[in-house]
Design an enzyme around this catalytic site. Structure first.
Site, PDB file in Angstrom:
ATOM      1  N   GLY A 179      16.178  62.613  50.877  1.00 20.70           N
ATOM      2  CA  GLY A 179      16.640  63.445  51.994  1.00 20.70           C
ATOM      3  C   GLY A 179      18.086  63.859  51.816  1.00 20.70           C
ATOM      4  O   GLY A 179      18.580  64.012  50.680  1.00 20.70           O
ATOM      5  N   SER A 180      18.777  63.988  52.925  1.00 15.34           N
ATOM      6  CA  SER A 180      20.132  64.555  52.903  1.00 15.34           C
ATOM      7  C   SER A 180      21.154  63.683  52.197  1.00 15.34           C
ATOM      8  O   SER A 180      22.290  64.121  51.995  1.00 15.34           O
ATOM      9  CB  SER A 180      20.601  64.784  54.342  1.00 15.34           C
ATOM     10  OG  SER A 180      19.649  65.562  55.026  1.00 15.34           O
ATOM     11  N   THR A 181      20.769  62.433  51.829  1.00 19.79           N
ATOM     12  CA  THR A 181      21.769  61.566  51.202  1.00 19.79           C
ATOM     13  C   THR A 181      22.238  62.106  49.868  1.00 19.79           C
ATOM     14  O   THR A 181      23.280  61.698  49.367  1.00 19.79           O
ATOM     15  CB  THR A 181      21.205  60.148  50.987  1.00 19.79           C
ATOM     16  OG1 THR A 181      19.992  60.248  50.230  1.00 19.79           O
ATOM     17  CG2 THR A 181      20.916  59.462  52.313  1.00 19.79           C
TER      18      THR A 181
ATOM     19  N   LYS B 291      23.029  65.252  49.381  1.00 24.08           N
ATOM     20  CA  LYS B 291      23.803  66.478  49.576  1.00 24.08           C
ATOM     21  C   LYS B 291      25.200  66.420  48.965  1.00 24.08           C
ATOM     22  O   LYS B 291      25.665  67.403  48.377  1.00 24.08           O
ATOM     23  CB  LYS B 291      23.866  66.827  51.062  1.00 24.08           C
ATOM     24  CG  LYS B 291      22.542  67.450  51.541  1.00 24.08           C
ATOM     25  CD  LYS B 291      22.527  67.680  53.033  1.00 24.08           C
ATOM     26  CE  LYS B 291      21.194  68.312  53.463  1.00 24.08           C
ATOM     27  NZ  LYS B 291      21.049  68.342  54.925  1.00 24.08           N
TER      28      LYS B 291
END
Lengths: 620, 377
Positions: A325-327, A329
């Site tokens: 997921g967004s980790t 980014k």
């Protein structure tokens, strides 16, 4: 004496008899000579040969099992030890009626249905003349009760054995692992000689990875036995060399706290010391008691563990592959900076969705109404998806793959625990090989927010986070920092290569930009994890993540209340602290935990907080 | 009457014996040798039986009984023995038939007759009775015997031997057959006939093989190749050879034998006691023991040559040579020269029956030697 024959006859007969006697005597001498020759042949000529045979008869070499090395935590707490235990053992071959005997034994020793079940399970796997334990850890009283009645139980005996014991039970079980009785497959792999007296072998975790070190070197005893095999006398012996003790980087207290924080939720926490790669704590929940496995677990208990929907036996730390997921980014942002796709001021307008040209599919932001004008710092802090769709599109899958790979995604970390998985860092090549399909542009977008094909283990996430904290050194994580021999001081050694290639950036300032944006996640006014750090005595750089477990159709809304708990999003958080001088990096994942900011981030903060506020206690 | 005197005959002649020895009708050299042998046997039994004194006490009782038997028989004049010979043999054969009909089976063989208070083997009687019978039969005929008398003698041997072979007891039947054959040999059967009969005997061996019991065949096969069956029938002989061989020149020392004390050597206090002896006392001990046996045999042959009539000559010679066969077959078997036939080592092996018979035979020898008439002057 009345004789009919004449005197000359008598003389002649006497003379004849004397001749015959002399012949007989000569034959006797000849035969005695034959015996003497035979004795000389046996006792002089072949003396050496027969002496060897006599020694082979009487002298038996008995292998002595080495004591398995102990496992200590970072501060010398014993995590795995060997406890003397009286075990009640049966040799099936010598027991006439197993059922009746076990039933009768139950009158003197407490034997549960589980014990019996486990005994019969092992009976199927063992040879008839092997001794099989039915009960371990007998009390003194039980030993005494049996001893009085032992004559009634041929083939049953009590043996004092050293049994592996894990005093903390389930604590860090996925890291430490456990030992169990050697099976045939394992027996064929190990050095038969060295294991000839050993009945246990590391099955999983450190116990498996460091089996060779922990096991030690076999010893021997030469004993004189009689024809029945009973030992009469010990002639000499070579003491076994005990296995080496392992000193872990794990801190049992931090581990205990981390496990307590995660509580009953399914998930994993990995805390790592960025500079060294030392793993401070590794949590995988739910867990189980390794002591169950030492003597051989019974079928019912094993099935309950194995078939549980919560998968307690599953090591989520290094085998749980989750969409990150967004980790990821911050790393995608770093790649965009490096390839000059953006700079610190580049702004993207976020309306709440993103579309590729010539395609009316809407890639949605988690924030329905959008983030508005968004630069990199804001995009990371608020986890704006549209910003990352845009830079992912502009970077392309090849550049993203290049940078993600530099941070270790898609390959194992080489941690010193067995059976690690590598997760997936997708690329055009990977998709052709794995799926037989070309790469589609839409897949580039969702890869940019850590969804789609990409999966990573919590350990990989923690390691990548440590690399950011280090501003470029990708360390190899490790759990064993030192070994010691019995009674000697521990020596710190690098059992594995601990430092990998440094990640070299075209512009080293980009580290600061990424770290700043991660700081904004926690300390910024609108950061997704701002709530955790209101009173933080230290600075934290982090990133939340909320990974979809299943796809939501175009026009549907994600509504947690309507969904089965197991379809809820996974909550993730990565981070390190303090920013200026990173001491600890963490990765947290809570399965179906909802959002990263509300579930995972607070857990991570508590771990960071505990570690950093008591840092003085830890040393290194 | 002048008998030709030579050194061989003069040897062991006692001219100055005490009154007591003369009254007891004992031959001093033989008695001393037998006592020495029994003492050696008891000492070895103490070791081979793992220092079980009970075992030794029981054997001491048997030795005492056996020496008593010798002493009693030594008092009986040879003439008396000669008169009893046919009757004793008849009784022996009758008992053998009784065993065949109503005997006890022990260790797979029908050998024992249970007389209520004690069990005994009639074949033991035949060890004495058969040579007595043959000596009695041939002594009063012209020697060397005629073919007719030889044929009759062969029949007299064949009857008891067949009965004993049927029990089956190969060892004892060999002994008894030999005792009969020795009488015939000493009676002066011609060499040509000996060669002819030996040839016939050799030709009959395959026939004997066909009539052997399985366990007897196994013993012969095992003898030929002990390693073919190292755990079962070959085990005895392999362990026995190891015991003897590992003893070496000086032996492992009294009570120090590993093969016997750790129980690898089977039958170590009975049939295989020589192996235990040779293990602990080595080649030196073995040679001394053989010398003792050889001394006894030599003395027995001297007694035979000094005997004054055919009956006593033939009987003394046969008994002595049979005693030697005992020793030779046992040591030959234990050392792997001969197949395993269950014969004890005289006066060494634990066990009573055979010892009483053997000592009774020595009683006969002493009677023969001490009842000679003083006819020299």
């Amino acid at each position: 004496m009345p004789r009919t024959g004449s005197l000359t006859d008598d003389l002649r007969e006497s003379e004849q008899f004397r001749r015959r006697t002399i012949v007989a005597f000569l034959v006797v001498i000849l035969m005695v000579t034959g015996i003497v020759a035979r004795l000389v042949y046996l006792q002089v000529v072949n003396h050496h040969h027969f002496t060897t045979q006599a020694d082979q008869n009487r002298v038996t070499v008995v292998p002595l099992a080495p004591t398995r090395g102990l496992i200590f935590d970072r501060r010398g707490r014993v995590l795995a030890e060997n406890l003397p235990s009286f075990t009640l053992e049966l040799v099936p071959e010598r027991v006439i009626d197993l059922d009746a005997t076990i039933n009768e034994l139950g009158r003197y020793v407490d034997i549960s249905q589980n014990n019996i079940q486990r005994f019969y399970d092992q009976l199927q796997r063992k040879r008839r003349h092997d001794s099989i334990a039915i009960r371990s850890h007998l009390t003194e009283e039980e030993v005494a009760r049996f001893a009085v009645n032992r004559h009634r139980f041929p083939g049953v005996e009590i043996n004092a054995r050293l049994l592996r014991s894990y005093p903390y039970g389930p604590l860090a079980v996925h890291t430490i692992g456990y030992v169990g009785q050697i099976n045939e497959k394992e027996a064929s792999k190990v050095n038969q000689t060295n294991y000839s007296a050993t009945s246990y072998i590391g099955k999983i975790g450190i116990e498996k990875y460091y089996e060779t070190l922990l096991h030690g070197q076999i010893g021997y005893q030469r004993v004189e036995t009689n024809a029945q095999g009973r030992v009469i006398e010990v002639l000499d012996s070579i003491a076994p060399k005990p296995g080496s003790n392992l000193h872990l980087t794990i801190d049992a207290e931090l581990q205990r706290i981390a496990e307590a924080i995660l509580g009953d939720q399914r998930g994993a926490i990995v805390a790592i010391e960025p500079a060294t790669g030392n793993l401070l704590s590794m949590v995988s929940k739910p867990s189980y008691d390794p002591n169950l496995f030492v003597q051989g677990i019974d079928h019912a208990t094993f099935n309950a563990l194995n078939n549980s929907p919560d998968h307690p036996l599953f090591n989520r730390i290094l085998r749980g592959t989750y969409p990150p997921g967004s980790t990821i980014k911050p790393i995608i942002a770093l790649a965009a900076l490096e390839y000059n796709k953006i700079d610190a001021n580049t702004s993207v307008f976020c309306p709440g969705w993103y579309s590729l040209e010539g395609d009316n599919h809407r890639y949605r932001d988690w924030k329905r109404w959008g983030h508005g004008h968004t630069d990199m710092k804001k995009a990371v802090a608020e986890s704006c998806d549209v910003f990352f769709y845009d830079i992912a599109f502009r970077l392309g899958i090849d550049h993203m793959h290049e940078y993600m790979t530099k941070f270790g995604f898609g390959s194992t970390t080489k941690v010193d625990i067995s059976d690690e998985l590598s997760g997936i860092m997708p690329s055009r090549q990977w998709k052709r090989d794995a799926r037989g399909l070309p790469w589609f542009p839409g897949e580039t977008l969702i890869t940019g927010i850590g969804q789609g094909f990409m999966t990573a283990t919590p350990l990989q996430l923690a390691r990548a986070t440590a690399a950011i904290a280090n501003r470029g050194t990708l360390v190899t994580p490790r759990v064993v920092r030192a070994i010691s021999e019995n009674g000697e001081e521990a020596t710190t050694i690098n059992l594995i290569d601990t430092v990998s290639e440094p990640i070299i950036l075209k512009n080293e300032n980009h580290w600061q930009a990424v770290v700043d944006s991660m700081k904004e996640v926690v300390h910024g006014a609108h950061g997704t994890a701002r709530k955790i750090a209101t009173n933080s005595p230290f600075t934290i750089a982090g990133k939340t993540g909320t990974a979809q477990v299943f796809g939501i159709k175009q026009d549907e809304n994600y509504d947690a209340d309507d969904l089965d708990k197991r379809l809820h999003d996974h909550a993730l958080f990565i981070g390190f602290a303090p920013i200026e001088n990173p001491q600890i990096a963490v990765a947290v994942i809570v399965e179906n935990g909802g959002s990263g900011s509300s579930t995972a981030a607070p857990i991570a903060y508590q771990v960071l907080h505990h570690y950093l506020t008591t840092l003085a206690d830890y040393g290194t | 009457m002048e008998l030709k005197e030579n050194a061989f005959q003069r040897w062991g002649e006692q001219r100055h014996q005490s009154w007591l020895v003369r009254r007891m009708h004992l031959d001093v050299p033989l008695t001393l040798a037998l006592i020495a042998l029994s003492m050696t046997g008891l000492a070895m039994l103490y070791s081979a039986g793992n220092q079980d004194l009970d075992l030794v006490y029981r054997q001491i009782l048997r030795v005492g009984l056996a020496f008593s038997a010798m002493l009693v028989i030594a008092q009986i004049p040879p003439d008396q023995l000669k008169r009893w010979s046919p009757w004793l043999a008849g009784l022996g054969i009758a008992l053998l038939i009784a065993v065949e009909v109503a005997g006890d089976v022990g260790k797979g063989a029908q050998r024992w007759l249970d007389l209520g208070f004690f069990r005994f083997q009639p074949s033991e009687i035949m060890k004495l009775a058969l040579p007595m019978l043959l000596a009695w039969y041939l002594a009063d005929r012209k020697l060397p015997p005629s073919l007719k008398h030889l044929a009759a003698s062969a029949l007299l041997i064949a009857i008891p031997v067949t009965l004993i072979v049927k029990q089956p007891d190969l060892g004892t039947s060999i002994l008894i057959a030999s005792s009969g054959v020795f009488v015939i040999f000493l009676a002066g059967i011609s060499w040509r006939l000996i060669i002819f009969l030996s040839t016939v005997f050799a030709a009959c061996l395959p026939l004997a093989w066909l009539n052997m019991h399985d366990y007897q065949k196994t013993r012969v096969l095992t003898f030929l190749n002990p390693e073919s069956d190292p755990l079962n029938s070959g085990y005895h002989i392999i362990q026995s050879k190891i015991a003897i061989g590992s003893g070496g020149f000086y032996g492992k020392g009294f009570l120090q034998g590993t093969q016997s004390h750790l129980e690898f050597l089977p039958e170590r206090s009975t049939d295989f006691i020589f192996a235990a002896f040779a293990e602990e006392l080595g080649l030196i001990g073995g040679l001394l023991l053989l010398a003792l046996y050889l001394f006894i045999v030599t003395r027995g042959l001297v007694i035979a040559t000094q005997a004054q009539d055919s009956y006593t000559r033939l009987l003394a010679g046969s008994l002595t040579l049979t005693f030697f066969v005992y020793v030779f077959v046992n040591i030959g078997m234990v050392s792997g020269l001969l197949p395993v036939v269950g014969l004890p080592l005289p006066l060494m092996s634990y066990g009573g029956t055979s010892m009483v018979t053997i000592m009774a035979a020595f009683g006969v020898l002493m009677s023969i030697h001490t009842h000679r008439k003083m006819i020299r002057n």
